[in-house]
Design a protein around this motif. Structure first.
Motif, PDB file in Angstrom:
ATOM      1  N   LYS B 210      30.623 -50.941 -59.468  1.00 41.16           N
ATOM      2  CA  LYS B 210      30.122 -51.982 -59.210  1.00 41.16           C
ATOM      3  C   LYS B 210      28.710 -51.928 -59.167  1.00 41.16           C
ATOM      4  O   LYS B 210      28.058 -50.969 -58.439  1.00 41.16           O
ATOM      5  CB  LYS B 210      30.644 -52.722 -58.010  1.00 41.16           C
ATOM      6  CG  LYS B 210      32.018 -53.436 -58.219  1.00 41.16           C
ATOM      7  CD  LYS B 210      32.841 -53.966 -56.939  1.00 41.16           C
ATOM      8  CE  LYS B 210      34.086 -54.609 -57.197  1.00 41.16           C
ATOM      9  NZ  LYS B 210      34.738 -54.838 -56.045  1.00 41.16           N
ATOM     10  N   ARG B 214      28.717 -56.555 -58.426  1.00 44.01           N
ATOM     11  CA  ARG B 214      29.488 -57.018 -59.620  1.00 44.01           C
ATOM     12  C   ARG B 214      30.209 -56.020 -60.605  1.00 44.01           C
ATOM     13  O   ARG B 214      29.469 -54.778 -60.770  1.00 44.01           O
ATOM     14  CB  ARG B 214      28.280 -57.954 -60.440  1.00 44.01           C
ATOM     15  CG  ARG B 214      29.078 -58.712 -61.631  1.00 44.01           C
ATOM     16  CD  ARG B 214      27.934 -59.271 -62.303  1.00 44.01           C
ATOM     17  NE  ARG B 214      26.908 -60.574 -61.671  1.00 44.01           N
ATOM     18  CZ  ARG B 214      26.284 -61.237 -62.117  1.00 44.01           C
ATOM     19  NH1 ARG B 214      26.038 -60.944 -63.610  1.00 44.01           N
ATOM     20  NH2 ARG B 214      25.475 -61.932 -61.545  1.00 44.01           N
ATOM     21  N   ASP B 215      31.207 -56.298 -61.291  1.00 44.73           N
ATOM     22  CA  ASP B 215      31.856 -55.305 -61.986  1.00 44.73           C
ATOM     23  C   ASP B 215      31.066 -54.894 -63.155  1.00 44.73           C
ATOM     24  O   ASP B 215      30.523 -55.724 -63.747  1.00 44.73           O
ATOM     25  CB  ASP B 215      33.192 -55.628 -62.617  1.00 44.73           C
ATOM     26  CG  ASP B 215      33.971 -54.655 -63.368  1.00 44.73           C
ATOM     27  OD1 ASP B 215      34.818 -54.113 -62.527  1.00 44.73           O
ATOM     28  OD2 ASP B 215      33.639 -54.466 -64.481  1.00 44.73           O
TER      29      ASP B 215
END
Lengths: 205, 297
Positions: B210, B214-215
């Protein structure tokens, strides 16, 4: 008789404990088995004019001859390939085959010994030899099984236990053969024709 | 004496049966030639910081029969025939110069009927290579008995960059096993494009990473302003653990990089984390299953 057992004792000693000078083996195993054959020859000769059966010793000589042949092949093969051929898949269980034949050979030697004691009426010795043979078998057979497993799986722990058990069995056998040799040294067979044990061995039991 | 006879008979039959089964097992379990596991390795090489050829040491792993006394003496790469690499199973530093009085012991970790072996390679790249990316997928293995094995080895990629991007500055991080956290400060406004790695198709199901929460697969267009920091949290072992690649025994070494556009409008890259999976310490039965699955038996 004494000379025969003496040779068998040293034969078993030399095939078990290898004496080396550097990488050179002083007495290759086949020489040890030849000494054993010579010892068995002495025993059968000593009994040839008696009524005691030498059939067990003869069987022992047969398996002994196979051992001479196989160990001679093993020695020549090792010399020819610098030991590499022992790593070949076909040689994986070569040591087990040798151990199997060794068990058979010593079974017949101890059975023959038992038959002599039995024929001469040495009941105590007869029972002792029977018991010793059983103990030897009950140690050496599990050792052979463990070593077969260890050689297949390259399993160090089984190898160590198998070798130790086999070594104890051989030492046990050596001690017994030494005792038998000592017995015949103290009670020599002066007359090979054993018709009346009492006359020949009075007061020996 | 009758009992002893029975013990002997039973014992000899038992040993004979075991020996026959053993020979059958030896015949069935012997592999015809060494089986190389798949390696997915990426190595980033920066060429601008020092003079002279760049040295990279790598290891390749293979499985052979436990009784196989041969060792790898040379490795060629048919895709790059000009690359000459010293190869040894005794280690790269000192292995060539050791003298022993007796025969040298065959290297490897013996597991039942098989041996896990390591080949140490010492790559040395001259300037001629600095402009290209090298990807090696095949190797020709020369063994000490003169036999030759050509095999797929997976994908070993060498990237050459002059120097790492200075737009991002590492502010340190922490790591515990497969979990790694790193913080970067940004010197000028940047727009993220992607996280990439030549072996991403192999690792993407297992890599969890991440960037600011966020991925990593979903960062395109993300803007980070000058003076800000961003946090990379990575689990390089993924949720499936070290056996995640269980269908096939693999060796992985990866360095996923962030690709971004700097304020100047240039595309730059920076390594985010490094992941490394040693080959699992497989036991005999697992190696057997792997070889059977590969059709090597």
């Amino acid at each position: 008789m004494e000379r025969g057992y003496k040779k068998i004792f040293w034969a078993l000693f030399f095939v078990t404990f290898h004496l080396n000078i550097g990488s050179l083996q002083l007495l290759p195993p086949f020489m040890g088995w030849l000494i054993l054959l010579s010892g068995l020859q002495e025993l059968t000769s000593a009994l040839q004019n008696s009524s005691i059966s030498t059939a067990s010793f003869e069987r022992g000589r047969t398996s002994g001859r196979i051992l001479v042949g196989l160990t001679l092949l093993g020695t020549l093969g090792s010399l020819g390939t610098g030991g590499d051929w022992m790593e070949a898949p076909v040689m994986t269980f070569y040591p087990i085959i040798i151990i199997g034949l060794e068990i058979i050979t010593f079974f017949y030697i101890l059975e023959g010994t038992h038959e002599i004691f039995s024929a001469l009426g040495f009941n105590e010795r007869k029972e002792e030899s029977e018991g010793k043979l059983r103990t030897y078998l009950l140690m050496v057979i599990p050792s052979g099984v463990l070593l077969t497993f260890a050689l297949f799986f390259n399993h160090s722990f089984s190898m160590v236990i198998g070798v130790l058990l086999g070594l104890i069995a051989v030492i046990y056998l050596l001690v017994f053969i030494h005792q038998v040799k000592k017995f015949w040294m103290e009670n020599p067979l002066e007359n090979p024709v054993l018709e009346k044990r009492e006359t020949l061995f009075s007061g020996t039991e | 004496m009758e009992t002893n006879g029975k013990i002997l008979k039973a014992g000899i039959i038992l040993i004979a049966v075991l020996v026959v089964l053993g020979y059958l097992g030896v015949y069935l379990l012997t592999i015809k030639e060494p089986v190389f596991i798949k390696h997915y390795i990426e190595e980033q090489i920066y060429t601008g910081y020092q003079q002279g050829p760049r040295q990279v040491d790598l290891q390749l792993y293979y499985i052979t029969n436990a009784g196989d006394n041969r060792v790898v003496s040379r490795v060629d790469f048919p895709e790059y025939p000009e690359i000459q690499v010293p190869a040894s199973e005794y280690g790269m530093h000192g292995g060539f110069m050791t003298y022993t009085s007796g025969p040298q012991q065959t290297p490897g970790s013996v597991k039942g009927r098989y041996s896990m072996r390591t080949v140490y390679l010492g790559f040395s790249f001259e300037e001629d290579y600095y402009e290209e990316t090298i990807e090696i997928t095949k190797a020709v293995i020369h063994l000490s008995d003169g036999s030759v094995v050509e095999t797929e080895i997976g994908s070993v990629t060498f990237h050459f960059d002059e120097e790492r991007s200075e737009v991002l500055e590492s502010r340190g991080g922490s790591g515990s096993g497969a979990l790694e956290t790193r913080e970067f400060s940004v010197k000028e406004d940047i727009e993220l494009i992607e996280v990439f790695s030549p072996i991403l198709p192999v690792i993407q199901d297992s890599l969890e990473m991440k960037i600011n929460g966020r991925d990593f697969k979903d960062i395109e267009g993300m803007n980070i302003e000058a003076g800000e920091t961003f946090l990379v949290e990575a689990n390089t072992q993924g949720s499936r653990g070290s056996q995640a690649f269980g269908e096939e025994l693999r060796y992985l070494k990866f360095q996923p990089k962030l690709r971004f556009i700097s304020e100047k409008g240039t595309e730059e890259t920076r390594i985010l984390v490094s992941g490394w999976y040693p080959i699992p310490n497989y036991e005999f039965i697992e190696i057997f299953q792997y070889l059977r699955q590969k059709g090597a038996l």
